[in-house]
Motif scaffolding. Structure first.
Motif, PDB file in Angstrom:
ATOM      1  N   GLN A  20     -22.872-123.588 -15.009  1.00  0.00           N
ATOM      2  CA  GLN A  20     -23.438-123.362 -16.240  1.00  0.00           C
ATOM      3  C   GLN A  20     -24.170-124.463 -16.910  1.00  0.00           C
ATOM      4  N   ILE A  21     -25.399-124.626 -17.133  1.00  0.00           N
ATOM      5  CA  ILE A  21     -25.849-125.698 -17.664  1.00  0.00           C
ATOM      6  C   ILE A  21     -27.042-125.640 -18.505  1.00  0.00           C
ATOM      7  N   ALA A  22     -27.040-126.668 -19.474  1.00  0.00           N
ATOM      8  CA  ALA A  22     -28.314-126.354 -20.257  1.00  0.00           C
ATOM      9  C   ALA A  22     -28.997-127.872 -20.377  1.00  0.00           C
ATOM     10  N   PHE A  23     -30.135-127.933 -20.424  1.00  0.00           N
ATOM     11  CA  PHE A  23     -30.982-129.269 -20.216  1.00  0.00           C
ATOM     12  C   PHE A  23     -32.012-129.175 -21.595  1.00  0.00           C
ATOM     13  N   ILE A  61     -33.085-123.921 -21.751  1.00  0.00           N
ATOM     14  CA  ILE A  61     -31.613-123.654 -21.196  1.00  0.00           C
ATOM     15  C   ILE A  61     -31.813-123.126 -19.884  1.00  0.00           C
ATOM     16  N   TYR A  62     -30.966-123.359 -18.984  1.00  0.00           N
ATOM     17  CA  TYR A  62     -30.983-122.728 -17.647  1.00  0.00           C
ATOM     18  C   TYR A  62     -29.295-122.197 -17.598  1.00  0.00           C
ATOM     19  N   LEU A  63     -29.260-120.987 -17.340  1.00  0.00           N
ATOM     20  CA  LEU A  63     -28.130-120.305 -17.160  1.00  0.00           C
ATOM     21  C   LEU A  63     -27.601-119.978 -15.744  1.00  0.00           C
ATOM     22  N   LEU A  64     -26.902-120.592 -14.988  1.00  0.00           N
ATOM     23  CA  LEU A  64     -26.598-120.071 -13.706  1.00  0.00           C
ATOM     24  C   LEU A  64     -25.068-119.430 -13.318  1.00  0.00           C
ATOM     25  N   GLU A  65     -24.005-119.905 -14.031  1.00  0.00           N
ATOM     26  CA  GLU A  65     -22.847-119.479 -13.679  1.00  0.00           C
ATOM     27  C   GLU A  65     -22.743-118.080 -13.984  1.00  0.00           C
ATOM     28  N   GLN A  66     -22.355-117.113 -13.009  1.00  0.00           N
ATOM     29  CA  GLN A  66     -22.215-115.739 -13.100  1.00  0.00           C
ATOM     30  C   GLN A  66     -21.093-115.287 -13.996  1.00  0.00           C
ATOM     31  N   ILE A  78     -24.258-119.525 -29.147  1.00  0.00           N
ATOM     32  CA  ILE A  78     -22.988-120.261 -28.240  1.00  0.00           C
ATOM     33  C   ILE A  78     -22.833-119.592 -26.815  1.00  0.00           C
ATOM     34  N   ILE A  79     -22.745-120.401 -26.142  1.00  0.00           N
ATOM     35  CA  ILE A  79     -22.504-120.038 -24.525  1.00  0.00           C
ATOM     36  C   ILE A  79     -21.282-120.312 -24.015  1.00  0.00           C
ATOM     37  N   HIS A  80     -20.818-119.462 -23.470  1.00  0.00           N
ATOM     38  CA  HIS A  80     -19.268-119.201 -23.358  1.00  0.00           C
ATOM     39  C   HIS A  80     -19.114-118.756 -21.695  1.00  0.00           C
ATOM     40  N   VAL A  81     -18.107-119.357 -20.850  1.00  0.00           N
ATOM     41  CA  VAL A  81     -18.014-119.027 -19.525  1.00  0.00           C
ATOM     42  C   VAL A  81     -16.436-119.081 -19.558  1.00  0.00           C
ATOM     43  N   SER A  82     -15.835-118.046 -19.297  1.00  0.00           N
ATOM     44  CA  SER A  82     -14.312-117.763 -18.852  1.00  0.00           C
ATOM     45  C   SER A  82     -13.654-118.837 -19.830  1.00  0.00           C
ATOM     46  N   MET A  98     -33.924-119.550 -19.310  1.00  0.00           N
ATOM     47  CA  MET A  98     -34.020-118.905 -17.930  1.00  0.00           C
ATOM     48  C   MET A  98     -32.503-118.731 -17.699  1.00  0.00           C
ATOM     49  N   ILE A  99     -32.561-117.314 -17.155  1.00  0.00           N
ATOM     50  CA  ILE A  99     -31.514-116.416 -16.859  1.00  0.00           C
ATOM     51  C   ILE A  99     -31.467-116.046 -15.383  1.00  0.00           C
ATOM     52  N   PHE A 100     -30.305-116.584 -14.592  1.00  0.00           N
ATOM     53  CA  PHE A 100     -30.191-116.459 -13.118  1.00  0.00           C
ATOM     54  C   PHE A 100     -29.027-115.724 -12.857  1.00  0.00           C
ATOM     55  N   GLY A 101     -29.268-114.357 -12.568  1.00  0.00           N
ATOM     56  CA  GLY A 101     -28.486-113.504 -12.202  1.00  0.00           C
ATOM     57  C   GLY A 101     -27.644-112.741 -13.282  1.00  0.00           C
ATOM     58  N   ASN A 102     -26.513-112.597 -13.202  1.00  0.00           N
ATOM     59  CA  ASN A 102     -25.641-111.797 -14.189  1.00  0.00           C
ATOM     60  C   ASN A 102     -25.118-112.662 -15.285  1.00  0.00           C
TER      61      ASN A 102
END
Length: 391
Positions: A20-23, A61-66, A78-82, A98-102
Motif C-alpha cells: 500500500q502506498i501513498a504519493f 493516493i495509490y492504494l494497491l495492497e489487497q 486513515i489508511i489501515h492494512v492488517s 486510485m483504488i487497485f482491486g479489493n
C-alpha cells in the motif's frame, strides 16, 4: 459510480506480493512496510518508511495492497492494512485516490470525496479502469448537451482532431530528436524525417479518416525508432502491442498510459464534461473517448520519455516482470510496480512551460490547462491548440 463491464481475466494468477502506498505530488513516498534493497526516495532501507511528510501540493493516493481499508476521522483519511501502522492523511491535501482491486472505502470516506470533489477511480490489480466516483456537482448536463451537439459538427470534430494529432506527432518527433542527439542513429534520423513529412501533410488533410491514417503511419515510424533508443541490453522493443502486452517495454507503456488516462479523465470530470463524448476516438462500446483524445499529446512527453529513462538507467530487471500464462500477458510485479508509480508521480510533478501561464507549471497542471482549453473551445468556439513540449 459508473463502471465499465469489461471482464479482466488476467487477474487469476497475479502475484500477490502487494504494497500500500501513498504519493504526494512533490512527490514523497509514504508506506507502512520496511523498504527492500530497491531504491526508494526518502528512506533508509533498514528503517520503517511511515513518514507523515506533507506539503502544500494536493496529494494523489495509490492504494494497491489487497485488504486495505480507508476510513475518515474528523479531517483526516486513515489508511489501515492488517497489523501495519496506520497512515493519517489530511483530507484537504488529497486530490485523487486510485483504488487497485479489493480496497475498502467507508461511507464517510465516500461522502467526503463527493463533498470535496476528490476524484476516486476504481481499477483492477493490473491498473485497468473499472469506473469512477462522481458527484452531482461534477455533472453539468448543459455541457454534456453541447458535447452531443458538437458530435454532429463535422468542422468542430475535424479542427479539434487535427490539433490533437499535430500535438501528438510533434511531441513524438521531439522525443526522438532529444534522445538521439548523442546516439545519432541513422534509423532514428530517418524516422524523424518521415514524421516531419507527416506533420507537413496534416495541412493538406481535410477529413478524420485521413487524420487517423497519418496517426497510424507515424506510429509505424515512431515505435521502431523508440526501440532503437533503448540502450539496456536486457530489454528489446520493436512493435507496440497491447491487450495483453507481450513484453516488458509494452507492459510499461500500457501501465503508464493507463495512469495518464486516469489523470486526464479526472480533470475532464472535474470540469463538468463527459469523458465519454470524444472527437477523434470513437467506437461502438462506451469508453472514455474524450480522455483518449486529450491524452494523445502527453503520451510521449510523460510516459514514453519516462519508460526510456527507467529502462536505460536499469531501474528494472527482467525478473521484475511476471508472465500470466492464461493470456501470455507480461506485467510488472507488485514490488516493481510501486517503484514505477513513484517515478510516474515524479514525472507528473516535473515543471515545464505552458503558454497559458507565465510561471512554470507541473505536467499535471499542464494537463488540467489543456482540458480547460478544450472546454473553452467547446463552449466559446476558441480554437483548440495542443500542448507542445518546449524543444
Amino acid at each position: 459510480m459508473q463502471f465499465d463491464t469489461e471482464t479482466n481475466e488476467e487477474l487469476g494468477t497475479l502475484k500477490q506480493e502487494q504494497h500500500q502506498i501513498a504519493f504526494l505530488h512533490q512527490p514523497y513516498l509514504v508506506e507502512t512496510d520496511i523498504t527492500t534493497d530497491r531504491e526508494i526516495d526518502g528512506g533508509d532501507k533498514n528503517s520503517p518508511l511511515q513518514k507523515n511528510i506533507w506539503n502544500q501540493e494536493m496529494a494523489a493516493i495509490y492504494l494497491l495492497e489487497q485488504g486495505t481499508s480507508i476510513y475518515k476521522d474528523h479531517l483526516r483519511f486513515i489508511i489501515h492494512v492488517s497489523e501495519k501502522p496506520k497512515l493519517e492523511i489530511p483530507i484537504r491535501e488529497v486530490e485523487q485516490i486510485m483504488i487497485f482491486g479489493n480496497i475498502q472505502l467507508s461511507t464517510p470516506v465516500i461522502n467526503a470525496c463527493l463533498k470535496e470533489k476528490i476524484g476516486v477511480l476504481f481499477l483492477n490489480q493490473l491498473g485497468q479502469y473499472h469506473g469512477h466516483l462522481a458527484s452531482e456537482e461534477s455533472t453539468n448536463i448543459d455541457n454534456h448537451l453541447i458535447q452531443m451537439q458538437r458530435r454532429d459538427d463535422d468542422y468542430f470534430q475535424f479542427q479539434v482532431s487535427r490539433a490533437i494529432v499535430y500535438g501528438k506527432l510533434t511531441n513524438s518527433k521531439q522525443l526522438l530528436i532529444r534522445f538521439n542527439r548523442k546516439r545519432k542513429m541513422a534509423a532514428v534520423d530517418q524516422a524523424i524525417y518521415g514524421i516531419s513529412k507527416d506533420i507537413e501533410s496534416l495541412e493538406l488533410v481535410d477529413n478524420l479518416d485521413s487524420l487517423r491514417g497519418y496517426e497510424g503511419i507515424t506510429a509505424a515510424r515512431y515505435f521502431p525508432a523508440f526501440g532503437q533508443l533503448i540502450t539496456n541490453p536486457n530489454f528489446q522493443f520493436s512493435l507496440r502491442n497491447r491487450q495483453p502486452p507481450t513484453d516488458p517495454i509494452n507492459s510499461l507503456l500500457s501501465f503508464g498510459y493507463t495512469l495518464l488516462l486516469n489523470n486526464v479523465m479526472s480533470f475532464i470530470v472535474a470540469e463538468g464534461l463527459s469523458p465519454y463524448i470524444g472527437n477523434f476516438h470513437y467506437g461502438e462500446r462506451q469508453k472514455s473517448y474524450l480522455a483518449f483524445d486529450l491524452m494523445e499529446e502527453f503520451r510521449s512527453v510523460i510516459v514514453d520519455s519516462l519508460v526510456l529513462k527507467i529502462i536505460n538507467n536499469s531501474v528494472f530487471k527482467p525478473q521484475d516482470f511476471d508472465i500470466l500464462h492464461s493470456t501470455g500477458g507480461v506485467y510488472l510485479n507488485q514490488s516493481a510496480r510501486r517503484i514505477f508509480l513513484q517515478k510516474f508521480e515524479a514525472r507528473m510533478n516535473e515543471e515545464t512551460s505552458h503558454p497559458d501561464l507565465q510561471s512554470q507549471v507541473t505536467y499535471r497542471h499542464a494537463i488540467q490547462l489543456q482540458v480547460r482549453r478544450y472546454k473553452r473551445c467547446l463552449l466559446s468556439g476558441i480554437p483548440y491548440t495542443a500542448f507542445l513540449r518546449p524543444a
